[in-house]
Design an enzyme around this catalytic site. Structure first.
Site: not given
Ligand code: F6R
Length: 610
Positions: A2, A27, A75, A99-100, A483, A487, A490, A506, A605
């Protein structure tokens, strides 16, 4: 997650809300709204969906003549995305954005319902509004009402609040969720992060835990946790309004992928001394500190934990320090064995991830020294860790991290080299080579890859219509595969899993059918032959194989359907080149499938809830 914005001043508040809300979109959100004081009234406009829907509502019923307003991007956590669950929430004489999460909202709601309150939404936020309203009716004093009400709340919150009868004033409070107060030419602002305010001002004060602020057009009064007033110290962000714009790229994600060569070098260069050696003493991480570290716990979430898997390898290989990696949300439930010389190293792009923050606080409670590798400056994790190393990637707007992850890996690699140098496990030549790899070779290699975008677009077309895609690799390539798979899934919603190349047989190899795409990361010459055997295993079962390997790797014509060659100037050059390749493949797949690249569904985000 949010986002909050608020403004009180001499200018028209609603256009500022709309601009700020659009800058908070990154975000991640599913509903949006604003509340504006107009004369003695509060006008509320909110809806499920994107800002365009809110704009339509405002076109149909304009809100004019307001110079004091609050806005929110939601969100959903408690209650589905809907018009009624969208913020702001209004109860009695209180209108607020939040927020929260208020963890004990059910108990609070029960008590309020017993007093006759009827809730319209399913949110914890409306309960908070009702509680503050009850306290406001009792005290007639907004600050006292906030203090009384928040004393009963458990969880995390940042509130922006309008009280009836308090014309031109916004009240704000935070605990656990970030909030800033900012000073502009034409008034004061609040926001969940400075990005939302860049078109208006760059001067901000990061509010502390439990701090309450009352802002009006001319003044801002701050109250500390004890209720004493104090004068806020404003600092100037180095971010510019351009930092939050696409700069000609179709998506923020692509812009951020292209920023990586500069970001990696920009992260490491300030930590290189005149002798060309890694030196983090200006970050408070000097040789004396590093030489005392006997064990490292790396704790993070998502991509940051993937960076951590690489980081652990660097610490063990270059510095000879045993390193274990923990998913932050699990760290507290299986307290790992640690000694007083165990360094807890948390990694976070946003600096606000709730799980990582909770793990950091847990480590501090246990008396362990903590170090945060963080991108966003002055954030909660950066402030609460004993020591911090900023990655200097600049604002990352696309929800899926690229340059954030890239700089985390670069910082960890350089830190491990500094630790190796400090404890004598690495010699100067080794440490110097690491630095050169990160500052020179990796940026050059990434640029080489970025010049071949067509290759990635072509590879992406082969992935788009498959039910399963796999990334496999050994050693560091397995860490990178995690990773790469995240990527891809997501942002394109194509299901993709990362496997240690030797592990697929396995069990999971049963999913390989003719045409199943398997992307093989084989960047380490020492492991190439073994990985190639695993490649053969899937290829002989009909997999469509894309191989990413060094320029000098001996690959026979029948080994793969597509081979992507990577520069081999140094290990860093090859690894970062592979990173760019997998990011671009994910990006091109998402574009090909018409996905909302910068704002994938359901994602936020900055994940500020546990
Ligand atoms: C994936 C992504 C998330 C963040 C995770 C941690 O592309 O962005 O998996 O890496 O939510 O976020 P931070 O680094 O902000 O703690």
């Amino acid at each position: 997650m949010c986002g909050i914005i608020g403004y009180s001043g001499t200018a028209n508040a609603v256009p500022k809300m709309m601009k700020g809300l659009s800058l908070l979109e990154y975000r991640g959100y599913d509903s949006v709204g604003l509340a504006a004081q107009v004369g003695d009234e509060v006008k509320l406009v909110k809806c499920k969906g994107r800002i365009g829907v809110l704009e339509e509502k405002l076109r149909d019923a304009p809100v004019e003549g307001s110079s004091c307003a609050i806005g929110h991007t939601r969100w959903a956590t408690h209650g589905a995305p809907s018009d009624v669950n969208a913020h702001p929430h209004r109860v009695g004489g209180v209108t607020l954005v939040h927020n929260g999460i208020i963890e004990n909202y059910k108990a609070l709601a029960g008590a309020l319902e017993a007093q006759g309150v009827v809730f319209a939404s399913q949110t914890d936020t409306e309960v908070a509004a009702a509680l503050i309203d009850a306290c406001y009716r009792r005290t007639g004093d907004p600050v006292a009402a906030i203090r009384q009400a928040t004393a009963h709340m458990r969880g995390a919150y940042a509130f922006g609040i309008l009280f009836d009868g308090q014309k031109g004033r916004i009240y704000a409070v935070r605990r656990g969720s970030p909030l800033i107060l900012a000073k502009g030419q034409d008034g004061y602002y609040i926001a969940s992060d400075i990005t939302a305010l860049l078109p208006f001002t760059r001067e901000y004060h990061a509010m502390d835990e439990g701090e309450i602020v009352c802002l009006s057009g001319q003044t801002a009064t701050c109250y500390d946790e004890k209720g004493d007033t104090f004068t806020p110290v404003f600092q100037k962000t180095t971010l510019t309004p351009e930092a939050a714009q696409k700069g000609g790229y179709p998506h923020f994600m692509l812009k951020e992928i292209y920023e990586q060569p500069r970001a990696a070098a920009g992260c490491v260069s300030p930590r290189v001394n005149a002798a060309g050696l890694p030196d983090f003493s200006a970050d408070g991480v000097d040789a004396a500190f590093l030489s005392g570290v006997r064990q490292v716990h790396i704790v993070a979430c998502g991509s940051a934990v993937h960076a951590g898997y690489l980081g652990a390898r660097f610490f063990e290989d270059i510095a000879g320090i045993p390193a274990s990696v923990y998913i932050a949300s699990e760290y507290r439930y299986h307290p790992p064995l640690s000694g007083e010389k165990t360094l807890v190293l948390v990694i976070s792009q946003s600096g606000e991830t709730a799980d990582t923050l909770a793990a950091l606080r847990y480590a501090k409670e246990k008396g362990l020294p903590t170090l945060a590798v963080v991108n966003a400056v002055e954030t909660t994790i950066a402030r609460e860790a004993d020591r911090r190393v900023y990655t200097y990637a600049g604002p990352e707007i696309a929800v899926a991290t690229t340059k954030g992850y890239c700089t985390q890996v670069a910082a960890l690699w350089a830190l491990a080299a500094a630790a190796g140098l400090a404890n004598g496990h690495a010699d100067a030549d080794t440490a110097r080579a690491v630095v050169k790899g990160l500052v020179e070779d990796a940026p050059a290699a990434m640029k080489t890859m970025l010049a071949q975008r067509d290759t990635f677009a072509a590879a992406a077309k082969g992935l788009a219509d498959h039910e399963h895609v796999f990334y496999i690799g050994r050693g560091a390539d397995y860490a990178l595969a995690m990773e790469a798979a995240l990527k891809l899934k997501e942002i394109s919603y194509v299901h993709c899993e990362a496997y240690a190349a030797g592990e697929l047989k396995h069990g999971t190899i049963s999913l390989i059918e003719p045409g199943t795409p398997v992307l093989v990361l084989a960047t380490d010459p020492a492991l190439f032959e073994k990985t190639e055997s695993n490649l053969r295993e899937v290829r002989s079962r009909g997999a469509y194989v894309i191989l990413l390997c060094r320029e000098d790797a001996a690959v026979t014509a029948d080994a793969a359907d597509r081979v992507i060659r990577l520069p081999q100037t140094s290990p860093a050059a090859t690894l970062f080149a592979a990173l760019v390749a997998v990011q671009c493949i994910a990006y091109e797949t998402a574009v090909f499938l018409g996905c909302d690249v910068d704002r994938p569904r359901n994602l936020a985000k900055s994940v500020t809830v546990e």
